[in-house]
Design an enzyme around this catalytic site. Structure first.
Site, PDB file in Angstrom:
ATOM      1  N   HIS A 118       0.873  -1.372   0.159  1.00 25.39           N
ATOM      2  CA  HIS A 118      -0.021  -0.028  -0.154  1.00 25.39           C
ATOM      3  C   HIS A 118       0.971   1.213   0.066  1.00 25.39           C
ATOM      4  O   HIS A 118       1.659   1.341   0.602  1.00 25.39           O
ATOM      5  CB  HIS A 118      -1.041   0.149   1.128  1.00 25.39           C
ATOM      6  CG  HIS A 118      -1.952  -1.109   1.169  1.00 25.39           C
ATOM      7  ND1 HIS A 118      -2.572  -1.788   2.256  1.00 25.39           N
ATOM      8  CD2 HIS A 118      -2.750  -1.610   0.070  1.00 25.39           C
ATOM      9  CE1 HIS A 118      -3.386  -2.588   1.982  1.00 25.39           C
ATOM     10  NE2 HIS A 118      -3.420  -2.720   0.616  1.00 25.39           N
ATOM     11  N   GLU A 121       1.737   3.308   3.196  1.00 24.37           N
ATOM     12  CA  GLU A 121       2.367   2.847   4.488  1.00 24.37           C
ATOM     13  C   GLU A 121       3.868   2.612   3.977  1.00 24.37           C
ATOM     14  O   GLU A 121       4.327   1.497   3.488  1.00 24.37           O
ATOM     15  CB  GLU A 121       1.386   1.499   4.623  1.00 24.37           C
ATOM     16  CG  GLU A 121      -0.126   1.728   4.596  1.00 24.37           C
ATOM     17  CD  GLU A 121      -0.885   0.274   4.596  1.00 24.37           C
ATOM     18  OE1 GLU A 121      -0.177  -0.682   4.671  1.00 24.37           O
ATOM     19  OE2 GLU A 121      -2.093   0.457   4.649  1.00 24.37           O
ATOM     20  N   HIS A 228       3.413  -3.955   6.193  1.00 26.12           N
ATOM     21  CA  HIS A 228       2.284  -3.079   6.174  1.00 26.12           C
ATOM     22  C   HIS A 228       2.427  -1.882   7.189  1.00 26.12           C
ATOM     23  O   HIS A 228       3.367  -1.889   7.890  1.00 26.12           O
ATOM     24  CB  HIS A 228       1.004  -3.575   6.109  1.00 26.12           C
ATOM     25  CG  HIS A 228       0.817  -4.367   4.772  1.00 26.12           C
ATOM     26  ND1 HIS A 228      -0.395  -3.828   3.931  1.00 26.12           N
ATOM     27  CD2 HIS A 228       1.097  -5.181   4.096  1.00 26.12           C
ATOM     28  CE1 HIS A 228      -0.395  -4.645   2.874  1.00 26.12           C
ATOM     29  NE2 HIS A 228       0.583  -5.806   3.193  1.00 26.12           N
ATOM     30  N   GLU A 321       2.280  -5.465  10.520  1.00 24.40           N
ATOM     31  CA  GLU A 321       1.917  -4.160  10.486  1.00 24.40           C
ATOM     32  C   GLU A 321       2.851  -3.559  11.526  1.00 24.40           C
ATOM     33  O   GLU A 321       3.014  -3.922  12.510  1.00 24.40           O
ATOM     34  CB  GLU A 321       0.438  -3.960  11.101  1.00 24.40           C
ATOM     35  CG  GLU A 321      -0.514  -4.850  10.411  1.00 24.40           C
ATOM     36  CD  GLU A 321      -1.042  -4.084   8.895  1.00 24.40           C
ATOM     37  OE1 GLU A 321      -0.737  -2.984   9.040  1.00 24.40           O
ATOM     38  OE2 GLU A 321      -1.632  -4.882   8.192  1.00 24.40           O
ATOM     39  N   HIS A 582      13.534 -25.133 -47.204  1.00 21.75           N
ATOM     40  CA  HIS A 582      12.888 -25.633 -48.518  1.00 21.75           C
ATOM     41  C   HIS A 582      11.587 -26.405 -48.263  1.00 21.75           C
ATOM     42  O   HIS A 582      11.415 -27.411 -47.347  1.00 21.75           O
ATOM     43  CB  HIS A 582      13.861 -26.659 -49.179  1.00 21.75           C
ATOM     44  CG  HIS A 582      14.860 -25.773 -49.876  1.00 21.75           C
ATOM     45  ND1 HIS A 582      16.322 -26.425 -49.855  1.00 21.75           N
ATOM     46  CD2 HIS A 582      15.323 -24.586 -50.169  1.00 21.75           C
ATOM     47  CE1 HIS A 582      17.131 -25.549 -50.309  1.00 21.75           C
ATOM     48  NE2 HIS A 582      16.592 -24.552 -50.407  1.00 21.75           N
ATOM     49  N   HIS A 689      17.302 -30.445 -43.609  1.00 22.66           N
ATOM     50  CA  HIS A 689      16.921 -30.323 -45.156  1.00 22.66           C
ATOM     51  C   HIS A 689      16.652 -31.773 -45.419  1.00 22.66           C
ATOM     52  O   HIS A 689      16.500 -32.885 -44.347  1.00 22.66           O
ATOM     53  CB  HIS A 689      17.986 -29.841 -45.768  1.00 22.66           C
ATOM     54  CG  HIS A 689      18.033 -28.308 -45.787  1.00 22.66           C
ATOM     55  ND1 HIS A 689      17.746 -27.647 -47.171  1.00 22.66           N
ATOM     56  CD2 HIS A 689      18.550 -27.424 -44.977  1.00 22.66           C
ATOM     57  CE1 HIS A 689      18.048 -26.315 -46.704  1.00 22.66           C
ATOM     58  NE2 HIS A 689      18.356 -26.186 -45.517  1.00 22.66           N
ATOM     59  N   GLU A 780      20.881 -33.283 -43.943  1.00 19.01           N
ATOM     60  CA  GLU A 780      20.329 -33.783 -44.899  1.00 19.01           C
ATOM     61  C   GLU A 780      19.553 -34.925 -44.415  1.00 19.01           C
ATOM     62  O   GLU A 780      20.533 -36.028 -44.095  1.00 19.01           O
ATOM     63  CB  GLU A 780      20.890 -33.921 -46.326  1.00 19.01           C
ATOM     64  CG  GLU A 780      21.618 -32.776 -46.927  1.00 19.01           C
ATOM     65  CD  GLU A 780      20.608 -31.914 -47.456  1.00 19.01           C
ATOM     66  OE1 GLU A 780      19.621 -32.387 -48.088  1.00 19.01           O
ATOM     67  OE2 GLU A 780      21.079 -30.930 -47.809  1.00 19.01           O
TER      68      GLU A 780
END
Length: 1398
Positions: A118, A121, A228, A321, A582, A689, A780
């Site tokens: 907050h 705070e 907090h 707190e 290809h 390929h 290949e």
């Protein structure tokens, strides 16, 4: 009361990190590194950063500066990063504190603190920064802190809601001033998913929550605290209940006792909290037993963060707190820190209670992630992290603990003893499931110190071992190896003794990985769905993205598979497979889809797959040519239908080539792949390929275009990686492919050099090797290009092992980091050279590198601009990789040979913060993130002069604080040449602020630049005060925009005319870019009014950089346009053009081909000296360099001079990042002030760069010059002062460091010391005066005698007249004297002169 509680619950102190006043810190001597050393020896003396000012809250900028400063000073125990951004674009900073903070290593539980959720705070925000400082400064001195930091992975986020903090007000105790919620007015602690309630929140409204959720899920934290303000208490889960009763309902979790213990740990160490009586002024009677409370019992909160941590992460979190007043006066800060310091430390230490250990695979010891750890009687499971490690917090007691994983026999250890304090070690090894059913393994817990008393009547016991390499010999350490089973739970013959009996375990069935089941040909839509399905189903390891589109707008998809798939992890190599280049060669396409399926299904169960995925970032592109595939036909053996893309170009002949100029236009697929490769630090690649059966390696062609072996510098490496594939494909390795089709073909070991097979210019594999760090081969896969679908399983069987083995090759050679020895940061673009192999590679943005090498010993050199090179010998093993880190020292030099300054001295914090700001934008994704975070709605169209003028006036009316509009003059037809200045002080003269000039419309028929600059101006203004990065850039830069300097020509030009010259010139028919002449002797006619207006602006000087936008090509040019003109500062000018081009998605590729205007060919990096494009005299950029002393580049934005308006949005997207890069670049180079000994600034002093280019100091003695990265010589010259010389180092990613040049009075005259010259002159003058006096005295005496004789001669004139005449005539000299005698002489004087000769 309920309303009050809702307002005051879960509120944390605001970002109150008051700017730390740092004293000079002493850096201990650093042991010099020898040539062979690759590790830095850390000094025993730790630099201290002391907090002395507890009387001020820190805003976002100050907190950012402070955190970055601390991270820089303690690089070996801290690392600062951002997990995301707030609504307004502020970074959500997290400081990681642990030994070796840039590495993820097993054995250290992760814990976190989050503050300022907050925004109003604020105590939490401040004490968390104090905590960061406390941990860093006391590490190595305080044993308790040293142990905590060494054994724990600590993450501290001082502010989760920085936007809210900026709106809050000091002294506001009740939150009336606002700031609690984020910038979208969303309460972040009501925005998390909830078990009892549906939270309807849009992700875009809470980016802070989205970022934290991702962070929680990725990191698997063990313990957390959410800080907090609003009262003083520690609150624990659950925060709400199914009934949602507002107050008084105790909503307990299954770990309720553990949560109470954790809350009490914090509360009992806090002098106010532990009393349970906070005595807050607005609720004086509110009490909390022992200073703790169940969240829902206090009041019901849906969507809270602490419950989300517990239910969705591995993390236990409570909420603290800290103060009755939400935003107390800063005078309270010292007291609040003292109240909370011990609580914060003690709470962190609780992460080491309970049980901890590893879960490994039984057959080979591979770590098993995501295994469920189950504690009997506590219905809350957690899972192992990526190293198989787990940390289960538990209170002292005896527990039965199980490890359960899919595909493995579950394992239970009974009687696990948890004692107070240090966690009990408990390791598992799980065996893969066999074919027969099993009920799992249960064994008793045994330790050296705690006897086992629990009988296990239904199990066969196995011996305790310590096979895991990460397990220590701690007496509380136990490893359970599951190597025997019973057929069913409760089988007879169970051991009832308290002492386990050793039995010979039966052989386990060999693990069989899950094979792909999806064998068919996937057309585009089918492939797309397949990829999306796997990306969605395996989100933890799979991520689907597109690198661009084909010619027919099909996506070019890439699936990346890794344990952290969305980001590059420093030290982890990047690998890629590409197929279907290809379109009619389809086997690779299907194999890669099979590979994706195989990797996803076997991750976590197959050791090889798990290890590859955990250690490699694997990119898979199934189809590079989806358009060609769609027209290819099944059964094609050796045909060509579908081979090329839809524009009928062969993509494997379309890349820039080292030997041949590729004239075909670059295709969109090619451009996309080139951009992709430039954006990722790939190490190894294969291009799949079809049509043969062989692995082909570089080079693919040679200078002569002949079929012969074309060897590259890394020929041995390529042979090694090629064989790694062919050896796993038995048919390929034989070397006789396609005997029916090509009976004479033979490839030894199934590999071949490309050019030795046949010549291929424009191939992709060579481009990879020559232009990136990536080694690529072409594979290949079979003789038939498009085989029948029923044959696909056979191809998978033949290639599965080879595909995996080839990925393993990325982990060969050497790897490591190149690091700045001073601050520990990675050095990007450093060069790694291997002696006798002429192929350097460069480090990535984080400073990490990979260099593939065959086994052997090598001499490596790491070098970087501005650093001293380091040489190291390294031996590459037969298997695996050698780790080699380089730590480079910056080149240090001082003016005129002075001794270096104290290395312990620190920069001004503001300058240091700005340095960090520029570095963040210059490295990594800084600019890209800025672009993404500043998307604005735009409506693109071409504006004629009247609308342009109205638009500019509108900017000044809407943004009067940052804009100022000036008229430079008028065109021939009396249209105003406008100049718009954007800065935070647009009407003030700020000579110390870099000034950039952006110019468009010099050619009226190329108005794209005009529209881009107008959009850029609006973009900057709209984002000012909304995006902190844009705001900072504007505050630190003076931006002058001239959108159209040829408005008359623009009125004549017409849209969609790509090559028309109508409107190119002004009304007088003059090309303005040929009208800039500084010398009257060069000018034939009077300057055009438009030219004169711009020249006057340029001659004001003060500009640091200029960029002109034009059209008709796609490249960036630098001076000179003049033919045969040597360029003194070419390196810098070319570098600036390169910066623009490299930030443009197409320009840097060098494909400048514009068929419509005949400009074809490839320009390296898209940068060219202007004269090579089209030489001419009188250009604006030449005038800027020669007479304005300001470098200017010209950017050609596209081939079409006047494209359709529909293309403007695309052109803007292409150029926005590049334009922003210029605002960053203008802050680099070298800057400073010139003054005399008394501190008086010297205006007009000449600064000579590298003996050539000159700039002059402005008001206040300031100067700023852009320079290419490297080492440069600077000379400062001013009348009456001694010349000063200095050497400076310029970086490509750092802001210009400020230097002070201090002049002494010039004490030399004619090259000699002033004192000597003055003394000599004085002596000479004295001698002259004395001589003159003597001569005068002598002359006076003679004069009196001669005058007396004269009078006597007059008395006897008649007697002597003839004699005098004869005497005077007898001397030739006397005759000449008489001949030239002045007629004005008196007779008396003449007579006197002749008498004197006698």
């Amino acid at each position: 009361m309920a309303t009050y509680l809702l307002e005051h619950r879960h509120t944390a102190p605001k970002l109150c990190v008051s700017l730390f006043v740092y004293l000079l810190f002493v850096v201990g001597p650093i042991t010099a590194l020898s040539v062979g050393e690759a590790r830095l020896v850390r000094s025993n003396t730790v630099a201290k950063v002391e907090v002395e000012d507890y009387t001020k809250y820190y805003n976002y900028v100050e907190m950012t500066r402070l955190l970055k400063f601390m991270a820089m000073k303690y690089p070996y125990i801290s690392n600062l990063s951002s997990i995301g951004q707030s609504v307004q674009g502020r970074e959500l900073w997290v400081m990681r504190i642990t030994k070796d903070p840039k590495a993820d290593v097993p054995g250290k539980p992760k814990c976190k603190y989050v503050g300022n959720m907050h925004g109003d705070e604020t105590i939490s925000r401040q004490v968390l920064v104090y905590l960061v400082n406390y941990l860093l400064t006391r590490y190595g001195e305080d044993p308790r802190i040293t142990e905590l930091v060494t054994s724990t992975d600590i993450y501290i986020m001082p502010s989760m809601n920085p936007d809210g903090f900026e709106r809050s007000r000091e002294g506001d105790c009740s939150g009336d001033a606002g700031g609690r919620s984020n910038a979208k007015n969303m309460d972040l602690n009501r925005s998390f998913p909830d078990q009892f309630d549906k939270i309807n929140v849009q992700k875009d409204d809470v980016p802070e929550v989205t970022a934290v959720i991702k962070w929680i899920l990725e990191k698997k934290f063990v313990l957390s605290g959410n800080l907090h303000g609003g009262t003083v208490v520690a609150s624990y889960p659950f925060d709400d209940s199914a009934s949602h009763k507002m107050q008084g309902y105790y909503s307990s979790s299954v770990d309720d006792n553990l949560f109470k213990h954790l809350a009490l740990t914090y509360a009992k160490n806090h002098p106010v909290m532990r009393t349970g009586e906070p005595k807050c002024p607005d609720t004086p009677d509110e009490t909390f037993e022992d200073g703790i409370v169940n969240g829902a019992k206090w009041y019901d909160v849906s969507g809270g963060m602490q419950d989300y941590n517990y239910l969705n992460g591995n993390c236990l979190e409570i909420t603290m707190e800290l103060s009755c007043c939400k935003f107390p006066p800063a005078s309270e800060l010292k007291k609040e820190w003292e109240y909370n310091r011990e609580s914060l430390i003690a709470y962190l230490e609780q992460v080491h209670i309970g049980v901890r250990g590893y879960v490994n695979e039984a057959t080979n010891g591979t770590a098993l992630p995501d295994v469920s750890i189950v504690v009997a009687g506590i219905n809350h499971n957690l899972t192992t992290a990526k190293f198989g490690d787990f940390y289960r917090l538990l209170l002292p007691g005896t527990y039965n603990v199980s490890a359960i994983a899919t595909g493995y026999m579950p394992m239970t250890v009974v009687g696990v003893q948890v004692v107070e304090g240090k966690a009990t070690e408990l390791n598992f090894t799980l065996a893969p499931l066999g074919n027969e059913p099993t009920g799992g393994i249960t064994v008793p817990f045994t330790t050296a110190t705690v006897p086992t008393t629990t009988s296990v009547p239904t199990t066969t016991s196995v011996p305790t071992t310590t096979s895991d390499p990460t397990t220590t010999s701690d007496p509380d350490s136990t490893t359970i190896e599951t190597s025997s089973t019973t057929s069913e739970m409760g089988t007879s013959g169970a051991n009832e003794s308290s002492t386990p009996q050793e039995v010979q375990p039966p052989a386990q069935p060999e693990h069989q990985p899950i094979q792909p089941q999806d064998f068919r040909h996937h057309h585009y839509n089918d492939m797309e769905l397949f990829l999306r399905r796997y990306s969605n189903s395996f989100r933890s390891i799979a991520h689907l993205y597109s690198i661009g589109k084909s010619a027919e707008d099909r996506e070019l998809y890439v699936m990346v598979i890794s344990d952290n798939p969305t980001v590059h992890e420093p030290g982890e190599p990047e690998f890629k497979y590409i197929a279907n280049m290809h379109g009619n060669e389809v086997v690779g396409r299907e194999l890669l889809l099979n590979l994706i399926e195989y990797l996803c299904h076997n991750y976590g169960s197959d050791p090889e797959v798990t290890q590859l995925v955990n250690t490699t970032r694997i990119h898979i592109m199934p189809s590079m040519n989806p358009d060609g595939y769609e027209i290819a036909r099944e059964g094609d053996v050796r045909g060509y239908t579908g081979r090329n893309n839809s524009n009928n170009f062969d993509l494997n002949r379309n890349f820039p080539d080292q030997f041949t100029t590729i004239t075909e236009p670059r295709q969109p697929e090619t451009i996309a792949v080139m951009n992709w490769l430039k954006s990722n630090p790939f190490v190894l690649s294969a291009n799949l390929h079809g049509g043969s059966l062989v692995v082909n390696y570089p080079y693919d062609d040679d200078k002569q275009g002949r079929t012969e072996y074309s060897k590259c510098p890394d020929d041995k490496v390529f042979k090694q990686v090629a064989r790694s594939y062919s050896q796993e494909n038995a048919l390929m390795h034989k070397g006789h492919p396609c005997e029916d089709l090509y009976p004479s073909a033979f490839f030894e070991d199934g590999i071949t050099n490309g050019a030795n097979w046949y010549n291929v210019p424009g191939g992709m594999q060579d481009w990879n090797y020559l232009n990136t760090n990536c080694f690529e081969v072409t594979i290949e896969l079979g003789c038939v290009k498009y085989p029948k679908a029923q044959h696909l399983p056979l191809y998978w069987d033949q290639n599965r092992r080879a595909l995996l083995q080839y990925i393993h090759q990325v982990h060969r050679g050497v790897k490591g980091m190149v690091i700045d020895i001073k601050d520990g940061t990675g050095i990007p673009n450093a060069t790694i050279m291997v002696d006798e192999i002429d192929h350097p590679i460069t480090t990535n943005l984080a400073g990490d590198y990979w260099r593939l090498l065959v086994p052997g010993t090598y001499h490596l050199t790491a070098s970087a601009q501005g650093y001293n090179s380091v040489k190291i010998y390294a031996t590459v093993p037969e298997e695996g990789v050698e780790l080699v880190d380089f730590r480079l020292t910056r080149v240090r030099s001082e003016p005129n040979g002075q001794a270096p300054k104290d290395p312990g001295a620190t920069q001004d914090p503001a300058e240091e913060a700005f340095q960090s700001f520029i570095k963040d934008l210059s490295l990594g994704q800084g600019l890209e993130q800025l672009v993404q975070s500043t998307v604005t709605e735009s409506s693109f169209r071409y504006r004629r002069y009247k609308e342009l003028s109205e638009f500019l006036r509108g900017l000044t009316l809407n943004f009067p604080k940052i804009t100022s509009l000036h008229s430079l003059g008028q065109s021939v037809e009396y249209r105003t040449i406008w100049a718009l200045e954007i800065s935070n002080k647009p009407d003030e003269r700020e000579t110390a602020t870099p000034k950039i000039r952006l110019v468009g419309g010099i050619h009226g028929n190329a108005p794209v630049g005009t529209e881009l600059l107008l959009e850029f101006a609006a973009f900057l203004c709209i984002n000012y005060d909304k995006n902190p990065t844009i705001t900072r850039l504007i505050n630190e830069t003076r931006i002058v925009i001239l959108p159209s300097i040829n408005p008359d020509g623009r009125e004549l030009a017409r849209e969609k005319q790509c090559t028309s010259t109508v409107g190119m010139t002004n009304t007088h028919g003059k090309d303005l870019d040929t009208d800039f002449f500084g010398n009257a002797s060069q000018r034939v006619v009077e300057a055009q009014p438009e030219t004169r207006a711009v020249m006057d602006l340029i001659l004001e000087r003060g500009f640091t950089l200029s960029v002109a936008l034009d059209g008709g090509s796609l490249l960036a040019t630098y001076p000179y346009d003049k033919p045969v003109q040597p360029v003194e500062n070419e390196e810098t000018l070319k570098y600036l053009a390169n910066v623009y081009a490299s930030n443009h998605p197409k320009m840097h590729l060098g494909d400048t081909g514009c068929p419509s205007n005949g400009q074809m060919g490839n320009i390296p990096d898209g940068v060219l000296r202007a004269a090579e494009r089209q030489s001419h005299m009188g250009s604006m950029k030449d005038f800027s360099v020669d007479f304005g002393h300001c470098p200017e580049i010209t950017v050609y934005t596209g081939c079409c001079l006047f494209p359709p308006a529909e293309q403007l949005a695309t052109l803007w997207a292409e150029n926005r990042k590049a334009l922003l890069s210029m605002l960053v670049e203008v802050h680099k180079g070298v800057r400073g002030m010139v003054k005399d000994k008394s501190g008086k600034p010297i205006v007009g002093a000449m600064i000579v760069l590298n003996g050539g280019v000159r700039v002059f100091t402005a008001e206040g003695g300031y100067f700023h010059a852009l320079l290419a990265p490297g080492i440069h010589n600077i000379e400062a010259v001013a009348d009456g002062y001694q010349q000063q010389r200095q050497e400076v180092v310029v970086s490509s990613y750092e802001a210009a460091s400020s230097i002070i040049i201090e002049f002494d009075m010039d004490n030399r005259i004619f090259g000699l010391p002033r004192e000597f010259v003055v003394a000599t002159a004085a002596a000479s003058m004295t001698a002259l005066v004395v001589t003159a006096c003597i001569i005068w005295c002598v002359c006076s005496a003679k004069s009196n005698q001669q005058k007396d004789g004269f009078h006597r001669l007059r008395q006897h004139r008649d007697d002597y007249e003839d004699e005098i005449r004869l005497t005077s005539m007898g001397s030739k000299k006397s005759l000449l004297s008489n001949e030239f005698q002045d007629e004005s002489e008196s007779d008396e004087d003449t007579l006197y002169a002749n008498a004197n000769k006698l």
